[in-house]
Design an enzyme around this catalytic site. Structure first.
Site, mmCIF file in Angstrom:
data_model
loop_
_atom_site.group_PDB
_atom_site.id
_atom_site.type_symbol
_atom_site.label_atom_id
_atom_site.label_comp_id
_atom_site.label_asym_id
_atom_site.label_seq_id
_atom_site.Cartn_x
_atom_site.Cartn_y
_atom_site.Cartn_z
ATOM 1 N N ALA A 154 0.856 -1.177 0.000
ATOM 2 C CA ALA A 154 0.000 0.000 0.000
ATOM 3 C C ALA A 154 0.895 1.231 0.000
ATOM 4 C CB ALA A 154 -0.890 -0.018 1.236
ATOM 5 N N GLY A 207 0.625 -5.130 0.762
ATOM 6 C CA GLY A 207 -0.454 -5.164 -0.227
ATOM 7 C C GLY A 207 -0.002 -5.745 -1.559
ATOM 8 N N GLU A 263 -0.328 -9.323 -1.092
ATOM 9 C CA GLU A 263 -1.758 -9.642 -0.966
ATOM 10 C C GLU A 263 -2.423 -9.694 -2.340
ATOM 11 O OE1 GLU A 263 -2.248 -6.489 2.047
ATOM 12 O OE2 GLU A 263 -3.342 -8.002 3.206
ATOM 13 N N GLU A 295 3.693 -5.546 7.406
ATOM 14 C CA GLU A 295 2.833 -4.531 8.027
ATOM 15 C C GLU A 295 3.066 -4.383 9.519
ATOM 16 O OE1 GLU A 295 1.916 -6.668 5.708
ATOM 17 O OE2 GLU A 295 0.424 -5.801 4.340
HETATM 18 N N1 3HC Z 1 4.572 3.437 0.204
HETATM 19 C C1 3HC Z 1 5.050 4.669 -0.118
HETATM 20 N N2 3HC Z 1 6.334 4.932 -0.347
HETATM 21 C C2 3HC Z 1 7.189 3.912 -0.267
HETATM 22 C C3 3HC Z 1 6.781 2.609 0.065
HETATM 23 C C4 3HC Z 1 5.397 2.395 0.300
HETATM 24 N N3 3HC Z 1 4.910 1.191 0.602
HETATM 25 N N4 3HC Z 1 7.855 1.810 0.084
HETATM 26 C C5 3HC Z 1 8.901 2.573 -0.239
HETATM 27 N N5 3HC Z 1 8.510 3.837 -0.452
HETATM 28 C C6 3HC Z 1 9.345 4.971 -0.866
HETATM 29 C C7 3HC Z 1 10.349 5.373 0.193
HETATM 30 O O1 3HC Z 1 9.773 6.273 1.113
HETATM 31 C C8 3HC Z 1 11.432 5.995 -0.628
HETATM 32 O O2 3HC Z 1 11.008 7.295 -0.942
HETATM 33 P P1 3HC Z 1 12.072 8.494 -1.117
HETATM 34 O O3 3HC Z 1 12.940 8.067 -2.252
HETATM 35 O O4 3HC Z 1 11.212 9.658 -1.393
HETATM 36 O O5 3HC Z 1 12.791 8.549 0.188
HETATM 37 C C9 3HC Z 1 11.412 5.191 -1.906
HETATM 38 O O6 3HC Z 1 10.141 4.545 -1.945
HETATM 39 C C10 3HC Z 1 12.484 4.129 -1.980
HETATM 40 O O7 3HC Z 1 12.412 3.337 -0.796
HETATM 41 P P2 3HC Z 1 13.720 2.710 -0.138
HETATM 42 O O8 3HC Z 1 14.723 3.767 0.058
HETATM 43 O O9 3HC Z 1 13.262 1.948 1.048
HETATM 44 O O10 3HC Z 1 14.200 1.745 -1.306
HETATM 45 P P3 3HC Z 1 14.906 0.330 -1.227
HETATM 46 O O11 3HC Z 1 15.178 -0.024 -2.618
HETATM 47 O O12 3HC Z 1 16.006 0.372 -0.229
HETATM 48 O O13 3HC Z 1 13.805 -0.677 -0.626
HETATM 49 C C11 3HC Z 1 11.625 -1.691 -0.416
HETATM 50 C C12 3HC Z 1 12.644 -0.976 -1.333
HETATM 51 C C13 3HC Z 1 12.203 -3.040 0.025
HETATM 52 C C14 3HC Z 1 10.366 -1.899 -1.166
HETATM 53 C C15 3HC Z 1 11.418 -0.830 0.833
HETATM 54 O O14 3HC Z 1 11.099 0.471 0.415
HETATM 55 C C16 3HC Z 1 10.297 -1.268 1.748
HETATM 56 O O15 3HC Z 1 10.509 -2.141 2.559
HETATM 57 N N6 3HC Z 1 9.140 -0.604 1.636
HETATM 58 C C17 3HC Z 1 8.017 -0.776 2.551
HETATM 59 C C18 3HC Z 1 7.351 -2.092 2.430
HETATM 60 C C19 3HC Z 1 6.160 -2.145 3.329
HETATM 61 O O16 3HC Z 1 6.223 -1.896 4.525
HETATM 62 N N7 3HC Z 1 5.017 -2.509 2.761
HETATM 63 C C20 3HC Z 1 3.797 -2.655 3.491
HETATM 64 C C21 3HC Z 1 3.033 -1.413 3.378
HETATM 65 S S1 3HC Z 1 1.563 -1.458 4.350
HETATM 66 C C22 3HC Z 1 0.456 -2.317 3.412
HETATM 67 O O17 3HC Z 1 0.776 -2.796 2.359
HETATM 68 C C23 3HC Z 1 -0.913 -2.386 3.967
HETATM 69 C C24 3HC Z 1 -1.766 -3.393 3.275
HETATM 70 O O18 3HC Z 1 -1.729 -4.600 3.959
HETATM 71 C C25 3HC Z 1 -3.200 -2.931 3.216
#
Ligand code: 3HC
Length: 679
Positions: free
Chosen positions: A65, A104, A107, A127
């Site tokens: 997400a 997501g 998912e 999450e």
């Molecule tokens: N939403 C919005 N922005 C995100 C994002 C997300 N899920 N994941 C990464 N970004 C953004 C970062 O803020 C960063 O932005 P910036 O360049 O402006 O600082 C950019 O993307 C790059 O991120 P990283 O520096 O972390 O890049 P990496 O290549 O090192 O890592 C990644 C990539 C492994 C995908 C890592 O970003 C990550 O772990 N992201 C989060 C994953 C996560 O927690 N997902 C679950 C979200 S909650 C959800 O999905 C709810 C659902 O169940 C309903």
């Protein structure tokens, strides 16, 4: 090539490829969600299409997400709408997972009718690390696919798996050696029609096994509503019909979204990423390549830093002044690796490879080949200036010259060279091979290239770099000094070391102030105080009595028979009472709330000053320093975030109160904090 629209559709040979192209990480923003629904509808309506592949551009499949949308009014279609539409699709859909499929993103892939993973695939539901549960069916579909007892720990710990493990557990149907798309096409075409939707409980496996997995998480669930939420949601897969369990999951997700812990953890997520961006670097500033390193000093820090380089695959020369010191240092490095091998976290072969990348040499001439030199010698400015002067003569042009000093003047070291632009601080935290924080200290003359090189190198070393300005103690230790001063003061006013530590542990720190000092050794601070003429009556008295910490079995605590956990020591209590008496301080019982406020609020006050002085660029940078260098609990977001939650004005008011009550004028809020409060 990046598409103008976030979701593209290309029909070729009866397969429609729906491709997300929404940099940087293909998060499921409102535009991506509606693009996905439109593309799926178009593919379904097209009579030339027999099957559908869901793919994405770039290094990630789908990062989940869009976290940036959290806490804002929801924009339809929801992610659940999209997931539902893919699962119900009249034509078979296979996900081609190249890169990370997280939250997501996974998912959505779970709702597809098949999954193919490329070599760089990473799959997981992280999450919980944001204080949430999966909110788009992850707690229902993953347990049905791989069994509830296996899925639960993955969900409740936010574990991410590579392709081989994902295949072994049955999360994906196939793993490819290269691009997943061609195999996903074949697989989609081979499915004549989508399989019936799995709504029954057959895939969940035994309820008993699930219960055992839930019990094993008991400790982590206590006091962590997100972990408990994950357990409850997976339990609902057994106890409720599918649609009701989905509704329960969504409700839990929404409830946790409002939880203070989740808000703090989301702040941390963005603060960590912002900290990696150096403000004020001219666009296009390139980091210099680093292929080899040298570390000056084979003490605890020097050895740890050498391990950090070697662990990242960078050959490193450790430099000492005598063979004896060098042998001792390298022996400690070897012993550290041996411990990892014994504990099973490192293979013997990998230990040997890492050791082979670490060479020892006598004399600074050995730094001649290094692209980066990290000085980790004794904390003495004269000595460090001498080392930098010599390094200036021997190091090759363009080498980064860094000091691991925790307090001392980087500009003075730079001035000992004819290349001050290449000099900066790289302040690692002890133990260097474990702690994630790296303070990159920008000197007055440090060039943008040198700074960019250090930050990029820090990331490569697996550290969290934070750029800070030059001042005594930089960000972390400068704030810690305020806490340390109050901790000492609290002892004299009536608190016992174990009471101070218990308050910090209850707040969420892994370790209390005095346990931490005992571990590091009291002699370090003593030496600094002697050099700067400062006094800390209790700490000084302990040092004079030879109680310099855990390494001698005695410090603020007593450590019997090499124990790592100290016991309260009546001798220390008596010593404190004695000093308080000499100073005419009437001791009293001090409550936990007061202890915490007097330890934490002066740090916030110092943080406000650090921000005004520009030593840290953003409040979030200070938070990241404390999270990764000093064990600040992530679910409390960091000291400056905490100040925001409480309100800077109420922090300032509390400090006024404590200053008046204790008579300690250092507790008075600074002008910087008052200005922050007024803003
Ligand atoms: N939403 C919005 N922005 C995100 C994002 C997300 N899920 N994941 C990464 N970004 C953004 C970062 O803020 C960063 O932005 P910036 O360049 O402006 O600082 C950019 O993307 C790059 O991120 P990283 O520096 O972390 O890049 P990496 O290549 O090192 O890592 C990644 C990539 C492994 C995908 C890592 O970003 C990550 O772990 N992201 C989060 C994953 C996560 O927690 N997902 C679950 C979200 S909650 C959800 O999905 C709810 C659902 O169940 C309903």
């Amino acid at each position: 090539m990046t598409q103008a629209r976030p979701v593209g559709l290309l029909v070729e040979d009866a397969v429609a490829v729906i491709r997300i192209g929404s940099p940087p990480v293909n998060a499921l923003s409102a535009a991506v969600r509606s693009g996905l629904l439109d593309a799926l509808a178009a593919a379904t309506a097209d009579p030339a299409v027999r099957a559908v592949v869901l793919a994405a551009e770039g290094r990630t499949f789908i990062a989940g997400a869009d976290i940036g949308e959290f806490g804002k009014p929801p924009v339809p279609p929801t992610l659940s709408d999209v997931v539902d539409a893919f699962e119900r699709s009249a034509k078979p859909v296979v996900a081609a997972i190249d890169g990370a499929a997280l939250g997501g993103g996974l998912e959505l892939a779970l709702a597809c009718h098949g999954r193919v993973a490329g070599p760089k695939a990473r799959l997981g539901l992280p999450e919980v690390k944001l204080g949430l549960v999966p909110g788009a069916g992850g707690t229902q579909r993953l347990p049905r696919l791989i069994g509830a007892a296996v899925a639960l720990p993955l969900i409740a710990q936010g574990t991410t798996l590579g392709p081989a493990d994902a295949l072994r557990l049955g999360m994906v149907d196939e793993v490819t050696g290269d691009d997943a798309l061609p195999a996903a096409r074949r697989r989609a075409l081979a499915l004549a029609a989508p399989p019936p939707r799995s709504r029954d409980r057959d895939g969940l496996g035994s309820h008993e096994d699930f219960e055992a997995a839930a019990t094993a998480l008991g400790k982590q669930a206590a006091g962590n509503p997100a972990v408990q939420g994950c357990i409850d949601c997976v339990a609902a897969a057994f106890s409720k019909p599918f649609d009701e369990a989905l509704a329960f999951e969504r409700q839990t997700f929404r409830r946790l979204m409002e939880d203070a812990r989740s808000k703090a953890l989301r702040h941390v997520f963005f603060a960590e990423r912002a900290a990696a961006q150096v403000p004020g670097l001219p666009a296009g500033t390139a980091a210099r390549p680093v292929a080899s390193a040298a570390v000056v000093g084979a003490g605890t820090m020097g050895g740890g830093i050498a391990m950090v380089f070697s662990n990242a695959g960078i050959p490193v020369t450790v430099i000492e002044t005598s063979q004896e010191a060098l042998d001792r240092g390298l022996e400690r490095v070897r012993a550290n690796y041996d411990t990892s091998v014994r504990r099973g976290s490192l293979s013997a072969e990998e230990r040997d490879r890492r050791l082979a990348r670490i060479q020892g040499q006598i004399g600074l001439d050995a730094a001649v080949e290094a692209d980066v030199v990290v000085e980790a010698a004794f904390e003495e400015l004269g000595l460090k200036r001498e080392i930098f002067g010599t390094l200036d003569r021997v190091a090759k042009p363009g080498a980064l010259l860094a000091s691991n000093t925790s307090y001392l003047d980087i500009d003075s070291m730079a001035a000992a060279t004819a290349r001050p632009g290449d000099v900066l601080g790289m302040h690692f935290f002890s133990p260097a091979n474990v702690m994630k924080l790296l303070e990159v200290v920008r000197g007055a003359q440090t060039t943008p290239e040198a700074l960019a090189t250090a930050v990029e190198l820090g990331r490569r070393l697996g550290k969290q770099p934070v750029v800070v300005g030059a001042c005594h103690g930089f960000v972390g230790n400068r704030m810690l000094a305020r806490r340390t001063a109050q901790a000492e003061r609290l002892l004299l006013e009536g608190a016992a070391p174990e009471e101070v530590d218990a308050a910090l542990v209850e707040f969420g720190f892994r370790m209390g102030q005095f346990a931490m000092i005992d571990l590091a050794g009291l002699d370090i601070g003593w030496r600094v105080r002697k050099a700067t003429g400062k006094k800390a009556p209790v700490a000084d008295a302990l040092c004079e009595a030879g109680r310099i910490g855990q390494k001698v079995g005695r410090g603020y605590y007593r450590y019997s028979d090499g124990a790592r956990q100290g016991e309260p020591d009546p001798e220390v209590h008596t010593l404190i009472e004695c000093i308080a008496g000499e100073q005419g301080i009437a001791r009293r019982a001090i409550g936990r709330q007061e202890i915490i406020e007097r330890l934490i609020f002066p740090m916030i006050d110092e943080g406000a000053r650090i921000l005004e002085e520009g030593i840290a660029a953003r409040p979030g940078d200070i938070d990241v320093v404390w999270l990764h260098g000093y064990g600040w609990p992530a679910w409390r977001g960091g000291p400056m975030y905490h100040a925001g939650v409480l309100g800077a004005a109420s922090v300032a008011r509390a400090l006024e109160g404590h200053a008046a009550r204790s008579g300690d004028s250092t507790l008075r809020p600074s002008d910087a904090l008052s200005r922050m409060a007024a803003a």
